[in-house]
Design a protein around this motif. Structure first.
Motif, PDB file in Angstrom:
ATOM      1  N   ALA A   1       4.009   8.166 -10.542  1.00 34.36           N
ATOM      2  CA  ALA A   1       4.747   8.952 -11.553  1.00 34.36           C
ATOM      3  C   ALA A   1       6.199   9.239 -11.274  1.00 34.36           C
ATOM      4  O   ALA A   1       6.360   9.867  -9.831  1.00 34.36           O
ATOM      5  CB  ALA A   1       3.827  10.117 -11.989  1.00 34.36           C
TER       6      ALA A   1
ATOM      7  N   PRO B   1      -1.188  -5.258   1.644  1.00 35.28           N
ATOM      8  CA  PRO B   1       0.369  -5.088   1.240  1.00 35.28           C
ATOM      9  C   PRO B   1       0.933  -3.780   1.904  1.00 35.28           C
ATOM     10  O   PRO B   1       0.129  -2.699   1.624  1.00 35.28           O
ATOM     11  CB  PRO B   1       0.095  -5.244  -0.316  1.00 35.28           C
ATOM     12  CG  PRO B   1      -1.420  -5.806  -0.464  1.00 35.28           C
ATOM     13  CD  PRO B   1      -2.116  -5.134   0.570  1.00 35.28           C
TER      14      PRO B   1
ATOM     15  N   GLY C   1       4.499  -1.660   0.884  1.00 33.67           N
ATOM     16  CA  GLY C   1       5.660  -1.517   0.201  1.00 33.67           C
ATOM     17  C   GLY C   1       6.471  -0.731   0.981  1.00 33.67           C
ATOM     18  O   GLY C   1       7.475  -1.150   1.862  1.00 33.67           O
ATOM     19  N   GLY C   2       6.589   0.721   0.783  1.00 43.31           N
ATOM     20  CA  GLY C   2       7.618   1.385   1.532  1.00 43.31           C
ATOM     21  C   GLY C   2       6.860   2.270   2.499  1.00 43.31           C
ATOM     22  O   GLY C   2       7.330   2.954   3.419  1.00 43.31           O
ATOM     23  N   GLY C   3       5.406   2.055   2.382  1.00 40.10           N
ATOM     24  CA  GLY C   3       4.539   2.996   3.112  1.00 40.10           C
ATOM     25  C   GLY C   3       4.516   4.290   3.074  1.00 40.10           C
ATOM     26  O   GLY C   3       4.360   5.091   4.115  1.00 40.10           O
ATOM     27  N   SER C   4       4.700   4.759   1.728  1.00 41.57           N
ATOM     28  CA  SER C   4       4.888   6.173   1.617  1.00 41.57           C
ATOM     29  C   SER C   4       3.637   6.732   0.811  1.00 41.57           C
ATOM     30  O   SER C   4       3.422   7.859   0.455  1.00 41.57           O
ATOM     31  CB  SER C   4       5.996   6.597   0.705  1.00 41.57           C
ATOM     32  OG  SER C   4       5.989   6.098  -0.731  1.00 41.57           O
ATOM     33  N   SER C   5       2.561   5.809   1.162  1.00 46.55           N
ATOM     34  CA  SER C   5       1.218   6.437   0.591  1.00 46.55           C
ATOM     35  C   SER C   5       0.886   7.745   1.094  1.00 46.55           C
ATOM     36  O   SER C   5       1.083   7.850   2.411  1.00 46.55           O
ATOM     37  CB  SER C   5       0.232   5.232   0.900  1.00 46.55           C
ATOM     38  OG  SER C   5      -1.145   6.034   0.711  1.00 46.55           O
TER      39      SER C   5
ATOM     40  N   GLN D   1       9.300  11.740  -6.164  1.00 51.37           N
ATOM     41  CA  GLN D   1      10.071  12.183  -5.131  1.00 51.37           C
ATOM     42  C   GLN D   1      10.314  11.736  -3.983  1.00 51.37           C
ATOM     43  O   GLN D   1      11.133  11.887  -2.965  1.00 51.37           O
ATOM     44  CB  GLN D   1       9.018  13.612  -4.967  1.00 51.37           C
ATOM     45  CG  GLN D   1       9.801  14.414  -3.724  1.00 51.37           C
ATOM     46  CD  GLN D   1       8.991  15.770  -3.301  1.00 51.37           C
ATOM     47  OE1 GLN D   1       7.462  15.435  -3.407  1.00 51.37           O
ATOM     48  NE2 GLN D   1       9.348  16.870  -3.041  1.00 51.37           N
ATOM     49  N   SER D   2       9.545  10.421  -3.689  1.00 47.70           N
ATOM     50  CA  SER D   2       9.512   9.509  -2.577  1.00 47.70           C
ATOM     51  C   SER D   2      10.657   8.242  -3.017  1.00 47.70           C
ATOM     52  O   SER D   2      10.482   7.341  -2.151  1.00 47.70           O
ATOM     53  CB  SER D   2       8.249   9.033  -2.344  1.00 47.70           C
ATOM     54  OG  SER D   2       7.514   8.526  -3.489  1.00 47.70           O
TER      55      SER D   2
ATOM     56  N   THR E   1       8.505   1.377  -2.904  1.00 47.96           N
ATOM     57  CA  THR E   1       9.109   0.250  -3.679  1.00 47.96           C
ATOM     58  C   THR E   1       8.580   0.110  -5.270  1.00 47.96           C
ATOM     59  O   THR E   1       7.414   0.740  -5.310  1.00 47.96           O
ATOM     60  CB  THR E   1       8.599  -1.037  -2.880  1.00 47.96           C
ATOM     61  OG1 THR E   1       7.299  -0.990  -2.711  1.00 47.96           O
ATOM     62  CG2 THR E   1       9.152  -0.873  -1.607  1.00 47.96           C
TER      63      THR E   1
ATOM     64  N   THR F   1       0.130   1.832  -7.495  1.00 46.99           N
ATOM     65  CA  THR F   1      -0.496   2.954  -7.245  1.00 46.99           C
ATOM     66  C   THR F   1      -0.356   3.879  -8.522  1.00 46.99           C
ATOM     67  O   THR F   1      -0.843   5.055  -8.418  1.00 46.99           O
ATOM     68  CB  THR F   1       0.273   4.077  -6.049  1.00 46.99           C
ATOM     69  OG1 THR F   1       1.676   4.170  -6.437  1.00 46.99           O
ATOM     70  CG2 THR F   1      -0.093   3.357  -4.825  1.00 46.99           C
TER      71      THR F   1
END
Ligand SMILES: Cc1cc2nc3c(=O)[nH]c(=O)nc-3n(C[C@H](O)[C@H](O)[C@H](O)COP(=O)(O)OP(=O)(O)OC[C@H]3O[C@@H](n4cnc5c(N)ncnc54)[C@H](O)[C@@H]3O)c2cc1C
Length: 535
Positions: free
Chosen positions: A215, A129, A131-135, A199-200, A205, A212
């Motif tokens: 926070a 999966p 989402g925004g790919g900000s991992s 912050q992201s 998403t 995840t």
């Protein structure tokens, strides 16, 4: 830059923070370099841009009915191979993005999610999966350990929108692929807000936050997305997982809690009912200076233990505050930014009560005209774009975070700082580590460390892995968690393996097997032997 180099460069949308933006030019970076060198105290090289090589052809084809949802565009596949950690940034910049997903698939309805999972089961394809790919923990790319099977990236951004608002209960049903700003824009006409701002925020998403256990930037009370969940709906390879909407429940282990932090390993979160709030109308802020970071932390502890819980409560060490452009804070000192807000009542008294507690603990209030709080807030917002510029100039630039009870905080701060400083000295010949407290609880806090160091061209990834290993060992050794809110992903898997009780690991593996008997979902995630060392 020559036109030819421009053409071959890895597209900015693959590695850049803002998918609609453009990369900094080489001239822009050269102009920035002296300021960065002066601020960091080490010299930097020439800006470098890589190029995207040819990717292996997809090993799998979607069923005819699903084909309109799929993409095998190389830049699309490359973007979905990486998240937004420093290692991912390097991979993107250098064009070294493999392993890549064979296809990117974008379902538009929950029914299509179900159809894609059914197809993946038949085709033996892994499903990651997206989402925004900000991992920032290696959460979204396929792993070599799972290389023998095709893998698709399931991009959920077309499952988007606030689907229903229950004004009476103050809750909203929100599709999993909705990005932060779209959530806020949809709730605004009702005078509501999720009040969840990691912050992201712009590039992440709702589904990613849930998967995840993200926070937001409020330091106290409703910090984690966990606190906002009424119910979650997910599609697993063996069927739908939908919990009942409840304000609270004591009916056994919670199905929602189990999905929170599951990082795509149990199924695809398609939507959730989340608690929303009236939009705040009253705000007040204050900035104070502590004689040292530990004494500032002690004041934050007393503040939280007094029962007060200002929404903003960020303690930033002096070096980080100065780098952010906050005036009036010396290197050995620390800046405390406090803020209170409410939808219903003025908050000046609440803020003054908080200020009184920390002043009593020895902190010095900055005049209301001081720009220290604003400077730090602006630097916080600009950080993602600055980070990629620093990386382009050859700076190793990354953060890591943890949480620990107050009783262990001073030792953790000391030991982790020392371990990272030693590693920086040995591995990079210099550099620095700074710290801030992002979240505070009556019984503990979440320290967040930032590392900036001179990279050796071509060796930065290996250098960072060694620094991060030293940091993670020190964090666990001092009693902290491997992550307070960044999640486990592939990068933290070895330390997560050490942290969690073995019996719990077995229970979780059993649960994964029950909902995903053929191991489709996010293959390789949390495997302690497929850690970040592959990246
Ligand atoms: C500059 C920057 C700042 C950040 N600040 C914060 C912060 O303040 N607080 C914080 O908590 N984190 C922060 N992060 C980390 C990151 O933004 C969070 O982990 C965020 O929750 C990820 O959301 P996403 O939609 O981008 O998920 P992705 O990165 O796409 O995915 C993350 C993980 O969740 C899984 N996943 C995604 N969507 C679903 C779904 N619908 N169903 C099942 N699984 C899914 C993926 O497979 C993956 O394992 C930051 C990252 C960056 C780069």
């Amino acid at each position: 830059m020559a036109g030819d180099t421009m053409r071959r460069m890895v597209p900015y949308a693959v590695w850049g923070w803002d998918p609609t933006g453009s990369p900094p030019t080489a001239d822009e970076l050269r102009q920035l370099r002296p300021t960065v060198e002066q601020s960091l105290g080490f010299s930097l090289g020439e800006p470098r841009f890589g190029q995207l090589g040819e990717l292996p052809p997809p090993r799998v084809r979607l069923a005819a009915a699903l084909e309109p949802l799929g993409s095998d565009d190389p830049a699309d596949r490359a973007r979905h191979a990486i998240g937004r950690s420093y290692l991912d940034l390097l991979r993107g910049l250098n064009g070294a993005v493999e392993p890549v997903p064979d296809l990117v698939v974008r379902p538009t309805t929950p029914a299509e999610v179900e159809q894609v999972l059914a197809w993946a089961g038949d085709a033996g394809a892994g499903v990651v999966p997206f989402g925004g790919g900000s991992s920032v923990v290696g959460g979204v790319g396929p792993v070599p350990a799972a290389a023998e099977r095709p893998v698709i990236s399931l991009d959920l951004q077309r499952l988007s929108g606030v689907l229903e608002v229950d004004r009476t209960s103050r809750a909203a049903r929100i599709a999993a692929g909705t990005l932060g700003p779209a959530v806020d824009a949809a709730l605004r006409p009702d005078g509501l807000s999720l009040r969840f701002f990691p912050q992201s925020y712009e590039q992440s998403t709702v589904g990613g936050w849930l998967a995840t256990r993200a926070a937001g930037h409020y330091a106290t009370k409703l910090q984690h997305i966990d606190d906002l969940v009424e119910s979650i709906t997910a599609c697993t390879p063996v069927g739908w997982w939908e919990s009942r909407r409840l304000p609270g429940s004591g009916a056994g282990p919670s199905p929602d809690r189990m999905l929170l932090g599951s990082e795509g390993s149990l199924g695809v979160i398609t939507e959730a009912w989340l608690r929303v709030q009236d939009r705040p109308r009253h705000r007040a802020t204050a900035s104070l200076v502590a004689g040292s970071f530990p004494s500032g932390a002690d004041a934050v502890r007393l503040l939280l233990q007094s029962g007060l819980a200002p929404a903003t409560c960020r303690l930033i060490d002096g070096v980080e505050a100065t780098t952010s452009g906050a005036p009036g804070v010396a290197a050995g000192e620390a800046l405390l930014v406090l803020g209170a807000e409410s939808a219903s009542h003025p908050v000046e008294d609440e803020l003054e009560a908080a200020v009184a507690v920390v002043e009593e603990a020895g902190l010095r209030r900055l005049p209301p005209t001081s720009s220290a709080g604003d400077a730090w807030r602006n630097a916080f917002k600009a950080a993602p774009l600055l980070r990629e510029r620093l990386a382009l100039l050859g700076v190793i630039v990354e953060t890591f975070e943890t949480a620990v009870p107050w009783a262990h905080f001073p030792a953790l701060h000391r030991e982790v700082t020392a371990a990272v400083e030693n590693a920086l000295h040995e591995i990079c010949g210099g550099g620095r580590v700074t710290c801030r407290l992002t979240h505070a609880y009556p019984d503990g806090c979440a320290p967040y460390f930032t590392v900036l160091a001179p990279g050796r061209p071509g060796s930065e990834a290996g250098q960072w892995r060694d620094i991060k290993s030293a940091a993670s060992d020190a964090v666990l050794g001092a009693g902290g968690t491997i992550t307070h809110h960044h999640a486990v992903g592939r990068d933290h898997a070895p330390w997560y393996g050490q942290q969690r009780p073995p019996v719990f690991a077995a229970a979780l593996a059993g649960a994964r097997h029950a909902v995903d008997p053929t191991g489709l979902m996010n293959p390789g995630l949390w495997d302690t032997d497929s850690d970040m060392h592959y990246r």
